[in-house]
Design an enzyme around this catalytic site. Structure first.
Site, PDB file in Angstrom:
ATOM      1  N   ASP A  32     -40.405  -2.381  74.291  1.00  0.00           N
ATOM      2  CA  ASP A  32     -39.776  -3.611  74.764  1.00  0.00           C
ATOM      3  C   ASP A  32     -40.100  -3.788  76.247  1.00  0.00           C
ATOM      4  O   ASP A  32     -40.080  -2.840  77.031  1.00  0.00           O
ATOM      5  CB  ASP A  32     -38.254  -3.548  74.552  1.00  0.00           C
ATOM      6  CG  ASP A  32     -37.597  -4.910  74.670  1.00  0.00           C
ATOM      7  OD1 ASP A  32     -37.131  -5.428  73.646  1.00  0.00           O
ATOM      8  OD2 ASP A  32     -37.566  -5.467  75.796  1.00  0.00           O
ATOM      9  N   ILE A  33     -40.385  -5.019  76.645  1.00  0.00           N
ATOM     10  CA  ILE A  33     -40.771  -5.312  78.023  1.00  0.00           C
ATOM     11  C   ILE A  33     -39.585  -5.153  78.988  1.00  0.00           C
ATOM     12  O   ILE A  33     -39.789  -4.963  80.188  1.00  0.00           O
ATOM     13  CB  ILE A  33     -41.361  -6.749  78.090  1.00  0.00           C
ATOM     14  CG1 ILE A  33     -42.296  -6.912  79.267  1.00  0.00           C
ATOM     15  CG2 ILE A  33     -40.266  -7.809  78.092  1.00  0.00           C
ATOM     16  CD1 ILE A  33     -43.102  -8.213  79.211  1.00  0.00           C
ATOM     17  N   ASN A  69     -31.079  -8.540  65.711  1.00  0.00           N
ATOM     18  CA  ASN A  69     -30.304  -9.718  66.080  1.00  0.00           C
ATOM     19  C   ASN A  69     -30.809 -10.906  65.272  1.00  0.00           C
ATOM     20  O   ASN A  69     -32.018 -11.117  65.175  1.00  0.00           O
ATOM     21  CB  ASN A  69     -30.447  -9.992  67.573  1.00  0.00           C
ATOM     22  CG  ASN A  69     -29.899  -8.858  68.423  1.00  0.00           C
ATOM     23  OD1 ASN A  69     -28.911  -8.236  68.067  1.00  0.00           O
ATOM     24  ND2 ASN A  69     -30.550  -8.576  69.541  1.00  0.00           N
ATOM     25  N   GLY A 104     -27.651 -13.301  68.952  1.00  0.00           N
ATOM     26  CA  GLY A 104     -28.349 -13.024  70.211  1.00  0.00           C
ATOM     27  C   GLY A 104     -29.855 -12.951  70.074  1.00  0.00           C
ATOM     28  O   GLY A 104     -30.534 -12.393  70.948  1.00  0.00           O
ATOM     29  N   GLN A 105     -30.402 -13.524  68.999  1.00  0.00           N
ATOM     30  CA  GLN A 105     -31.859 -13.493  68.811  1.00  0.00           C
ATOM     31  C   GLN A 105     -32.532 -14.455  69.791  1.00  0.00           C
ATOM     32  O   GLN A 105     -32.185 -15.641  69.841  1.00  0.00           O
ATOM     33  CB  GLN A 105     -32.208 -13.893  67.369  1.00  0.00           C
ATOM     34  CG  GLN A 105     -33.700 -13.808  67.073  1.00  0.00           C
ATOM     35  CD  GLN A 105     -34.029 -14.169  65.626  1.00  0.00           C
ATOM     36  OE1 GLN A 105     -33.150 -14.566  64.853  1.00  0.00           O
ATOM     37  NE2 GLN A 105     -35.288 -14.033  65.262  1.00  0.00           N
ATOM     38  N   HIS A 132     -37.558  -8.852  64.320  1.00  0.00           N
ATOM     39  CA  HIS A 132     -37.871  -7.580  64.975  1.00  0.00           C
ATOM     40  C   HIS A 132     -36.643  -6.691  64.933  1.00  0.00           C
ATOM     41  O   HIS A 132     -35.507  -7.175  64.935  1.00  0.00           O
ATOM     42  CB  HIS A 132     -38.328  -7.805  66.418  1.00  0.00           C
ATOM     43  CG  HIS A 132     -37.395  -8.662  67.215  1.00  0.00           C
ATOM     44  ND1 HIS A 132     -37.411 -10.043  67.132  1.00  0.00           N
ATOM     45  CD2 HIS A 132     -36.394  -8.341  68.073  1.00  0.00           C
ATOM     46  CE1 HIS A 132     -36.462 -10.529  67.926  1.00  0.00           C
ATOM     47  NE2 HIS A 132     -35.826  -9.524  68.503  1.00  0.00           N
ATOM     48  N   HIS A 136     -34.853  -3.536  66.978  1.00  0.00           N
ATOM     49  CA  HIS A 136     -34.812  -2.733  68.194  1.00  0.00           C
ATOM     50  C   HIS A 136     -34.514  -1.284  67.797  1.00  0.00           C
ATOM     51  O   HIS A 136     -33.557  -1.034  67.048  1.00  0.00           O
ATOM     52  CB  HIS A 136     -33.687  -3.201  69.119  1.00  0.00           C
ATOM     53  CG  HIS A 136     -33.813  -4.621  69.587  1.00  0.00           C
ATOM     54  ND1 HIS A 136     -34.256  -4.957  70.849  1.00  0.00           N
ATOM     55  CD2 HIS A 136     -33.523  -5.796  68.973  1.00  0.00           C
ATOM     56  CE1 HIS A 136     -34.227  -6.279  70.992  1.00  0.00           C
ATOM     57  NE2 HIS A 136     -33.790  -6.810  69.871  1.00  0.00           N
TER      58      HIS A 136
HETATM   59  P1  5GP Z   1     -33.877 -10.389  70.735  1.00  0.00           P
HETATM   60  O1  5GP Z   1     -33.025 -10.815  71.894  1.00  0.00           O
HETATM   61  O2  5GP Z   1     -34.587 -11.567  70.112  1.00  0.00           O
HETATM   62  O3  5GP Z   1     -33.179  -9.521  69.738  1.00  0.00           O
HETATM   63  O4  5GP Z   1     -34.968  -9.442  71.359  1.00  0.00           O
HETATM   64  C1  5GP Z   1     -36.167  -9.872  71.888  1.00  0.00           C
HETATM   65  C2  5GP Z   1     -36.718  -8.722  72.698  1.00  0.00           C
HETATM   66  O5  5GP Z   1     -38.090  -8.985  72.947  1.00  0.00           O
HETATM   67  C3  5GP Z   1     -36.039  -8.545  74.052  1.00  0.00           C
HETATM   68  O6  5GP Z   1     -35.488  -7.244  74.125  1.00  0.00           O
HETATM   69  C4  5GP Z   1     -37.172  -8.775  75.056  1.00  0.00           C
HETATM   70  O7  5GP Z   1     -37.088  -7.900  76.158  1.00  0.00           O
HETATM   71  C5  5GP Z   1     -38.409  -8.511  74.215  1.00  0.00           C
HETATM   72  N1  5GP Z   1     -39.591  -9.265  74.635  1.00  0.00           N
HETATM   73  C6  5GP Z   1     -39.651 -10.609  74.880  1.00  0.00           C
HETATM   74  N2  5GP Z   1     -40.905 -10.951  75.220  1.00  0.00           N
HETATM   75  C7  5GP Z   1     -41.648  -9.817  75.161  1.00  0.00           C
HETATM   76  C8  5GP Z   1     -43.025  -9.542  75.401  1.00  0.00           C
HETATM   77  O8  5GP Z   1     -43.832 -10.412  75.732  1.00  0.00           O
HETATM   78  N3  5GP Z   1     -43.431  -8.253  75.238  1.00  0.00           N
HETATM   79  C9  5GP Z   1     -42.571  -7.247  74.873  1.00  0.00           C
HETATM   80  N4  5GP Z   1     -43.090  -6.017  74.757  1.00  0.00           N
HETATM   81  N5  5GP Z   1     -41.266  -7.478  74.628  1.00  0.00           N
HETATM   82  C10 5GP Z   1     -40.815  -8.737  74.778  1.00  0.00           C
END
Ligand code: 5GP
Ligand code: ZN
Length: 114
Positions: free
Chosen positions: A30-31, A87, A93-94, A100, A102
């Site tokens: 994750d970034i 999520n 919180g998506q 995906h 985590h």
């Molecule tokens: P969500 O909030 O949808 O459950 O999680 C999305 C996740 O994707 C977040 O934890 C965010 O840091 C990660 N993320 C968003 N853009 C990128 C990206 O370009 N590269 C990577 N490696 N992670 C990303």
């Protein structure tokens, strides 16, 4: 999907730190990590969320969990434990509309989530 950030990671158009890949899934860091280990496990096929996965594609979900288990064993955090979070939708919180999971480990994670 051409405008999906995770599809572009799958295609190699956007750089990522890949930890595992096979013909069906990809695992990358994750970034914006929320724990010492914070990996994202995704199917290469685009689904907006769990709500788009139907029974003929559902094997992918079990496969993702089995790969998460293997990574936990290989990286050694199977002993202390870990968390897998998916999520879904606005209240879940998506923020990225490509399903995906985590995988979080390396610290004592709190419960309940905020
Ligand atoms: P969500 O909030 O949808 O459950 O999680 C999305 C996740 O994707 C977040 O934890 C965010 O840091 C990660 N993320 C968003 N853009 C990128 C990206 O370009 N590269 C990577 N490696 N992670 C990303
Ligand atoms: Zn996508």
């Amino acid at each position: 999907m051409s405008d999906c950030i995770f599809c572009n990671i799958v295609k190699g158009n956007v750089p990522s730190q890949i930890e595992f890949e096979d013909d069906k899934i990809m695992v990358f860091k994750d970034i914006n990590p929320q724990a010492p280990v914070h990996l994202l496990l995704i199917p290469k096929k685009h689904f907006d969320s769990l709500l788009e996965v139907d029974s003929e594609d559902s094997d992918i979900i079990g496969h993702i969990y089995m790969v998460a288990k293997k990574i936990a064993e290989q990286q050694g955090f199977n002993k202390d434990g870990f968390r897998i979070v998916m999520n879904c939708g606005r209240d879940g919180g998506q923020t990225v509309q490509h399903i995906h999971f985590h995988l979080l480990a390396g610290r004592n994670l709190q419960w309940p989530p905020g």
